[in-house]
Motif scaffolding. Structure first.
Motif, PDB file in Angstrom:
ATOM      1  N   SER A 145       4.866  -0.218   8.135  1.00 52.21           N
ATOM      2  CA  SER A 145       3.789   0.724   9.100  1.00 52.21           C
ATOM      3  C   SER A 145       3.425   1.927   8.472  1.00 52.21           C
TER       4      SER A 145
ATOM      5  N   PRO B 251      -3.362  -4.026   4.370  1.00 53.04           N
ATOM      6  CA  PRO B 251      -4.054  -4.124   5.730  1.00 53.04           C
ATOM      7  C   PRO B 251      -5.643  -4.101   5.548  1.00 53.04           C
TER       8      PRO B 251
ATOM      9  N   SER C   7      -0.329  -7.462   0.410  1.00 50.51           N
ATOM     10  CA  SER C   7       0.065  -7.213   1.861  1.00 50.51           C
ATOM     11  C   SER C   7      -0.767  -5.656   2.346  1.00 50.51           C
TER      12      SER C   7
ATOM     13  N   THR D 291       8.627  -9.414   9.640  1.00 51.36           N
ATOM     14  CA  THR D 291       7.902  -8.546   8.666  1.00 51.36           C
ATOM     15  C   THR D 291       8.751  -8.547   7.430  1.00 51.36           C
TER      16      THR D 291
ATOM     17  N   GLU E  94      -8.258  -2.860   6.353  1.00 48.30           N
ATOM     18  CA  GLU E  94      -9.286  -1.800   6.281  1.00 48.30           C
ATOM     19  C   GLU E  94      -8.821  -0.888   4.635  1.00 48.30           C
ATOM     20  N   LYS E  95      -7.440  -1.170   4.220  1.00 51.94           N
ATOM     21  CA  LYS E  95      -7.197  -0.785   2.762  1.00 51.94           C
ATOM     22  C   LYS E  95      -7.973  -1.583   1.822  1.00 51.94           C
TER      23      LYS E  95
ATOM     24  N   VAL F  92      -8.310 -10.768   6.962  1.00 54.81           N
ATOM     25  CA  VAL F  92      -8.077 -10.591   5.707  1.00 54.81           C
ATOM     26  C   VAL F  92      -8.661 -11.572   4.760  1.00 54.81           C
TER      27      VAL F  92
ATOM     28  N   ARG G   6       5.500  -5.124   4.082  1.00 55.08           N
ATOM     29  CA  ARG G   6       4.705  -4.850   5.409  1.00 55.08           C
ATOM     30  C   ARG G   6       5.231  -3.805   6.171  1.00 55.08           C
TER      31      ARG G   6
ATOM     32  N   TYR H 157       0.985  -1.360   0.024  1.00 53.96           N
ATOM     33  CA  TYR H 157       0.126  -0.073  -0.236  1.00 53.96           C
ATOM     34  C   TYR H 157       0.870   1.361  -0.145  1.00 53.96           C
TER      35      TYR H 157
END
Length: 346
Positions: free
Chosen positions: A326, A154, A152, A320, A156-157, A191, A324, A123
């Motif tokens: 943050s 999230p 990968s 990670t 919510e995305k 997910v 991935r 993302y």
């Protein structure tokens, strides 16, 4: 080789996919050997070849392009873009400018006129989804890509991207590529159910959990040579992981199944998973994984695995990947702190 439909794309894909992250530098630099491995996989019935513009700084896409020249119509060709393999912010991410440049460069290296699945590797917090989806939809309309997905994301995305596509009239992300193994089961919580709800295909990678489930002694694992801390059992988390792997190995042995075969078959079992990406480095590893491609685990065996590593559990939370990352709300302190205001006094 079992076939499954890749979400709503209409493409029929093998339940095992060939990943190419271990081809090219620094792992396997024998180009002839890796070309041969790709062709061996195709002959065995694997029709998904997954690569990335950043593997070997583009060299791996060239290897794939060479290998599939006589098999292009038989292959579902998947590649990724957008990962931060270079420091230049204009040569990564999902801006319309880079989306177009990335697909053109990948097409040249892959020696093809279209890519079947073009995947955003992570993302992009600096580009709006509306902008990215618009650019990808244009590529699809132009016939340069058949479908597009992400990796990968999230949860919510994933939801937001589907909403933006519907609201703005864009084509939608058709797939998610995500890490999934017996030791990495966090996906099962949100997910994978979300991907199912939206009819998305899911390509999973890392079934051997970075080598923990490879069945080889940790000291012999290739990854240990690059990052010895990965298997340092003086670390409590790694020590716990080693204990769980030992228990899983006993389950596999009792069932008469090599541990890596059980681990890979486990990931194919989840109904949300379309295809499991294997990442062999040598011809021997490829042949071994092909031999286990039709293995089906019994409910009793799956229950035994659940008893050792509970569903939804992330055994190595600090493990990670490059994809991935943050969000800025975590990495940038300024987004969590209100400045320029006086503190109240009581």
């Amino acid at each position: 080789m079992e076939r499954r439909y890749l979400g709503a794309t209409g493409m029929s894909v093998s339940a095992t996919a060939l990943g190419t992250a271990n081809f090219g530098p620094p792992t396997n630099t024998d180009r002839a050997e890796t070309v041969g491995m790709i062709r061996t996989a195709i002959e065995a019935g694997i029709n998904v070849i997954d690569t990335s513009d950043g593997y070997g700084d583009g060299e791996v896409e060239m290897i794939v392009g060479e290998a599939i020249q006589d098999h292009r119509d038989d292959v579902v060709l998947a590649t990724k873009f957008g990962a931060p393999f270079v420091d230049d912010p204009n040569r990564q991410g999902a801006s319309p400018r880079w989306v177009r440049r990335a697909v053109e460069a990948s097409l040249r290296r892959l020696r093809t006129d279209h890519i079947d699945l073009f995947q955003l590797a992570r993302y992009d917090w600096n580009t709006g989804l509306d902008e990215t989806l618009s650019a990808l939809t244009d590529l699809q309309s132009a016939g340069l890509i058949r479908a597009f997905g992400h990796s990968s994301f999230p949860v919510e995305k994933i939801v937001e991207a589907q909403w933006v596509a519907e609201r703005r009239g864009h084509a939608r992300f058709a797939t998610e590529q995500a890490r999934y193994s017996i030791l990495h089961r966090e996906l099962e919580t949100a997910v994978l159910p979300t991907a199912q709800r939206y009819g998305m295909g899911v390509l999973s990678y890392g079934p051997l959990a970075n080598g923990w489930l490879s069945g080889r002694a940790l000291a012999e694992n290739l990854r240990a040579k690059f990052d010895p801390s990965m298997f340092d059992t003086t670390d409590p988390a790694n020590a716990r992981c080693a204990e769980l792997v030992a228990e899983l190995a006993k389950v596999a042995e009792a069932a008469g199944i090599p541990l890596p075969h059980m681990a890979t078959a486990f990931t194919r079992t989840h109904p949300a998973i379309t295809s499991v990406i294997i990442g062999p480095r040598t011809p021997h590893q490829l042949q071994d994984q092909i031999a286990a491609s039709d293995l089906v685990l019994t409910d009793d065996l799956l229950d035994a695995i659940d008893a050792i590593v509970a569903p939804g559990t992330e055994v190595i939370p600090g493990d990670t990947s490059i994809y991935r990352t943050s969000p800025p709300s975590i990495t940038d302190p300024a987004q969590r702190r209100r400045h320029g205001q006086r503190s109240s006094k009581t």
